[in-house]
Design an enzyme around this catalytic site. Structure first.
Site, mmCIF file in Angstrom:
data_model
loop_
_atom_site.group_PDB
_atom_site.id
_atom_site.type_symbol
_atom_site.label_atom_id
_atom_site.label_comp_id
_atom_site.label_asym_id
_atom_site.label_seq_id
_atom_site.Cartn_x
_atom_site.Cartn_y
_atom_site.Cartn_z
ATOM 1 N N HIS A 24 103.672 52.064 -19.212
ATOM 2 C CA HIS A 24 103.538 53.509 -19.404
ATOM 3 C C HIS A 24 102.886 54.223 -18.219
ATOM 4 O O HIS A 24 102.370 55.333 -18.368
ATOM 5 C CB HIS A 24 102.744 53.810 -20.670
ATOM 6 N N HIS A 80 109.109 56.782 -33.737
ATOM 7 C CA HIS A 80 108.241 57.294 -32.652
ATOM 8 C C HIS A 80 109.155 57.708 -31.505
ATOM 9 O O HIS A 80 110.114 56.986 -31.197
ATOM 10 C CB HIS A 80 107.294 56.154 -32.240
ATOM 11 N N GLU A 82 108.288 58.211 -28.234
ATOM 12 C CA GLU A 82 107.965 57.829 -26.861
ATOM 13 C C GLU A 82 109.157 57.064 -26.270
ATOM 14 O O GLU A 82 109.824 56.287 -26.982
ATOM 15 C CB GLU A 82 106.670 57.003 -26.805
ATOM 16 N N ASP A 84 109.791 54.475 -24.621
ATOM 17 C CA ASP A 84 109.993 53.025 -24.743
ATOM 18 C C ASP A 84 110.677 52.668 -26.061
ATOM 19 O O ASP A 84 111.219 51.571 -26.207
ATOM 20 C CB ASP A 84 108.685 52.237 -24.561
ATOM 21 N N HIS A 147 100.880 56.145 -32.419
ATOM 22 C CA HIS A 147 100.177 56.472 -31.214
ATOM 23 C C HIS A 147 100.272 57.948 -30.790
ATOM 24 O O HIS A 147 99.439 58.464 -30.062
ATOM 25 C CB HIS A 147 100.782 55.535 -30.152
ATOM 26 N N ASP A 166 104.162 51.160 -32.824
ATOM 27 C CA ASP A 166 103.146 50.755 -31.838
ATOM 28 C C ASP A 166 101.984 49.969 -32.468
ATOM 29 O O ASP A 166 101.323 49.189 -31.780
ATOM 30 C CB ASP A 166 102.566 51.984 -31.130
ATOM 31 N N TYR A 194 95.769 45.488 -25.545
ATOM 32 C CA TYR A 194 96.663 46.555 -26.009
ATOM 33 C C TYR A 194 95.857 47.598 -26.781
ATOM 34 O O TYR A 194 95.988 48.804 -26.563
ATOM 35 C CB TYR A 194 97.735 45.923 -26.900
ATOM 36 N N HIS A 227 106.240 46.150 -30.142
ATOM 37 C CA HIS A 227 105.893 45.432 -28.911
ATOM 38 C C HIS A 227 105.358 44.048 -29.257
ATOM 39 O O HIS A 227 104.443 43.915 -30.080
ATOM 40 C CB HIS A 227 104.799 46.166 -28.120
HETATM 41 FE FE1 FEO Z 1 103.736 54.996 -28.004
HETATM 42 FE FE2 FEO Z 1 105.245 51.944 -27.497
HETATM 43 O O1 FEO Z 1 105.061 53.814 -27.384
#
Ligand code: FEO
Length: 400
Positions: A24, A80, A82, A84, A147, A166, A194, A227
């Site tokens: 990120h 989410h 974001e 990714d 997140h 996340d 993390y 993740h």
């Molecule tokens: Fe908040 Fe894995 O993105």
């Protein structure tokens, strides 16, 4: 890696990003990462999240391997926005033409702001709402700030799977898919890194969300984050307990001295402070900003009871790498810490005053700083040693 069926009709179709080292744009990910997403085969075929845009061709390949040529994807669930996780969303909408795209109320706003869509079949699913896929149901739980404001958890009661996005993730590229297949110590260290660098500022939200999940009495057999490794069986209560422990931020009998230095005076002071701490029974780590990334320092600081910040005075300020560290740390809002400052100077000597202001702004309990003109002497080394002892005493008082 090829798709993996994790329950009858539920497939992991994620991407292993073996070479990702910058996560990120602000955090190191020395072991790579994964972007997990899922395909559920039911009357309505459902895609849960996408992956980073650069892996679009691999996502299509994974979908094709599971679905074959004749079935289409009916629903998207976007937990989410974001990039990714939603990086392939526009491409996936164009290719698969889903009947519905489900997302949280804030997710709908973020989706519009990211993709400026006109005619996507978006349906908002606030906490408490659910949809039927046929034999299965999906229930939605908003997890604002875990997140981003749009973050959402999706629970399938029939399969007892929580798709947690996340939450509960780690940055670890592996050929294994399950937490019970990998080295435990490494898993815990990567979970901590993390949490410390991504989730930490939202710790009050973590506790609130976990309490809400407990109240809902969800029967969870698998937690599937977006993740890293997925968790099943006994690892489910284990990881929830870990997150409660992380979010409570109870300090350990540890200190971190983070510093930058020009001509090594501040570095030598750091050594003397560390001796005082160590002689008083505190485990201490010295980290130079020239040799450590701010996210590596933050992982060490995360469960330490005390942080000592060191910088010489430079142009009436502090050295830039320390300003970077302090800016990063303040944004992550660590709690329950003791702070102190050290620094050498030649003439104006603002270093410890500036560092002390940062310590106070972060709400840390302050132990008096030590400042040295040009080069430490026997007496000023002794002051640093005593400062280490004073920090140790403050730690012992805090830990009871
Ligand atoms: Fe908040 Fe894995 O993105």
């Amino acid at each position: 890696m090829r798709p993996v069926q994790i329950k009858e009709g539920v497939h992991w179709i994620g991407i292993v990003d073996w070479n990702r080292r910058n996560f990120h744009g602000y955090s190191k990910s020395p072991m790579g990462t994964t972007y997990n997403n899922f395909l559920i085969l039911d009357d309505k075929v459902t895609l849960v999240d996408t992956v980073a845009e650069e892996f679009w061709s691999m996502l299509q390949c994974n979908v094709a391997q599971v679905l074959g040529p004749d079935r289409k994807i009916d629903y998207f669930v976007i937990n989410h926005l974001e990039p990714d996780h939603a990086g392939c969303l526009a491409l996936a909408v164009e290719k698969y033409r889903p009947e519905k795209i489900y997302t949280s109320p804030m997710g709908q706003k973020a989706m519009m702001a990211h993709f400026h869509y006109k005619d996507w079949p978006v349906e908002v699913v606030p906490t408490g709402s659910s949809i039927s896929l046929g034999k299965r149901t999906l229930q939605f739980i908003e997890a604002r700030m875990l997140h981003w404001p749009d973050s959402m958890l999706t629970y399938c009661p029939e399969d007892r799977i929580l798709f947690s996005n996340d939450a509960f993730g780690q940055n670890w590229a592996t050929s294994e898919r399950w937490a019970d297949e990998v080295d435990r110590h490494t898993l815990e260290e990567l979970m901590k890194a993390y949490y410390a660098n991504i989730v930490l500022p939202y710790s009050p939200v973590v506790l609130k969300t976990l309490a809400a999940l407990a109240d809902m009495k969800l029967d969870i057999d698998m937690i599937c984050p977006d993740h890293g490794l997925m968790l099943r069986g006994d690892d489910v209560p284990w990881v929830i307990g870990k997150y409660i422990e992380f979010a409570e931020q109870k300090p350990k009998n540890r200190a971190v001295i983070v510093y930058d230095t020009m001509w090594h005076s501040t570095e030598k002071m750091a050594g003397a402070v560390a001796s005082g701490l160590a002689d008083a029974g505190v485990s201490v780590r010295i980290m130079s900003m020239k040799d450590n990334h701010h996210s590596e320092v933050m992982t060490e600081v995360f469960d330490a009871a005390a942080v000592v910040f060191g910088s010489p005075t430079h142009n009436n300020g502090i050295l830039p790498l320390m300003a970077d560290m302090l800016t990063y740390m303040k944004g992550l809002r660590p709690q329950n810490k003791i702070g102190s400052a050290i620094g050498s100077f030649g003439w104006s000597g603002e270093c410890t005053k500036i560092l002390t202001q940062w310590i106070e702004d972060m709400g840390m309990e302050l132990v008096d700083p030590v400042k040295v003109k040009h080069v430490p002497t026997h007496d000023t080394y002794a002051q640093c040693y005593e400062q280490g002892k004073a920090i140790a005493a403050a730690i012992q008082a805090k830990l009871g």
